[in-house]
Scaffold this active site. Structure first.
Site, PDB file in Angstrom:
ATOM      1  N   SER A  82     -48.086   1.808  89.026  1.00 41.12           N
ATOM      2  CA  SER A  82     -47.571   2.323  90.138  1.00 41.12           C
ATOM      3  C   SER A  82     -46.036   2.654  89.666  1.00 41.12           C
ATOM      4  CB  SER A  82     -47.398   1.568  91.496  1.00 41.12           C
ATOM      5  OG  SER A  82     -46.865   0.390  91.024  1.00 41.12           O
ATOM      6  N   LYS A 137     -41.455  -2.384  92.661  1.00 39.07           N
ATOM      7  CA  LYS A 137     -40.917  -1.514  92.951  1.00 39.07           C
ATOM      8  C   LYS A 137     -39.429  -1.165  92.622  1.00 39.07           C
ATOM      9  CE  LYS A 137     -45.132  -0.487  94.640  1.00 39.07           C
ATOM     10  NZ  LYS A 137     -46.026   0.389  93.944  1.00 39.07           N
TER      11      LYS A 137
END
Length: 310
Positions: A82, A137
């Site tokens: 990701s 993230k």
């Protein structure tokens, strides 16, 4: 896993710390002289003292490791794609725990404030809906920002200071296409569809090559992956009250995060904002990268992956 290890270190430190104190008391000359000679010479006393001394010897090491992991830095492993191309599966990262403040390890409340998170910071945090899961993230939205994500162009629009509905100019965001190279990865479209995150406009083959772009938000630049033919299923987006789907206003003390691999990341688009309290720390360093294929043992270390993250 990280939470279990922290609990284990805390419990071990308390137990060995208690034994360390007992050992110091038993070793004190004044107390030692009061213990009858026949008891000191007994096997039970001798073995008991040996056990106490052995476990007590681990206390200094355990307490140092606990303090470092809790307040200074903690290692994590990247399990997914990701955050590609910035972070790869197999990367072992170091997270600076005191980047934003020193926290109470039990309540996660800030004891000593140091700094506020910045746009572009890569952070590890506890998932808003499940604190047992740690995510990594990039912060793109700060408190008060109005975020719009275009599902066709995959581009961001950020307007700051919207909590009080003030009208301000959009933040400068620029995109630059980067020529494909051997690093650009191919994904099977069928696998992406099965994840229920993306749908396709059309496809003529079984493979889709992601495109690499430089995303520059004001003065902060980094590379991201996306493919314009891959369209997000907007109905799966987190819907904020009074906002259109695909648009969010970041509340106070919360942040909007995205994965750099935009077409293969479950992030704030899907489950909402990250509370400031959930932030574990800022990713600052890759200290190891294992070379391995899925389902196989590692075959080596990729040394050129080791270094600071900017």
């Amino acid at each position: 896993m990280s939470n279990y290890l922290s609990s284990f270190l805390l419990a071990s430190s308390l137990i060995t710390g208690t034994l360390w104190i007992i050992n110091k008391i038993l070793s004190h000359n004044l107390l030692d002289s009061k213990i009858p000679f026949n008891i000191k010479k007994s096997k039970i006393y001798y073995k008991s003292k040996q056990v106490v001394q052995t476990f007590a010897s681990f206390f200094p090491i355990l307490i140092i490791v606990f303090i470092i992991r809790t307040f200074i830095c903690e290692p994590f492993q990247i399990p997914s794609e990701s955050m590609m191309p910035t972070l790869l599966p197999g990367d072992f990262i170091l997270v600076k725990k005191f980047s934003y403040g020193i926290k109470n390890p039990f309540s996660n409340n800030v004891i000593v404030f140091i700094n506020t998170p910045k746009r572009g910071d890569i952070v590890v945090f506890k998932h808003p809906n499940n604190n047992a899961i740690n995510y990594v993230k990039r912060i793109v939205g700060l408190p008060g920002d109005k975020i719009n994500y275009n599902i066709l162009t995959k581009r961001l629009t950020i307007t700051p200071n919207n909590i009080n509905e003030q009208h301000t100019k959009n933040i400068s965001i620029n995109y630059k296409y980067i020529k494909p190279n051997d690093f650009t990865k191919h994904f099977k479209l069928n696998n992406i569809i099965l994840n229920n995150v993306h749908s396709l406009e059309s496809s003529n083959n079984n493979l889709l090559q992601l495109e690499m772009y430089q995303e520059k938000i004001e003065k902060i630049a980094y590379n991201i992956f996306f493919k314009k033919k891959l369209i997000d299923q907007k109905d799966l987006y987190f819907k904020q009250f009074s906002q259109k789907q695909g648009t969010w206003i970041v509340p106070k003390h919360k942040y909007f995060v995205l994965g750099d691999n935009r077409d293969n990341s479950l992030d704030s688009r899907y489950w909402g904002f990250v509370p400031e309290k959930n932030l574990i720390g800022k990713v600052v360093f890759i200290w190891m990268h294992l070379i391995k294929k899925e389902g196989q043992w590692p075959t080596g270390i990729q040394f050129d992956r080791i270094g600071n993250i900017y």
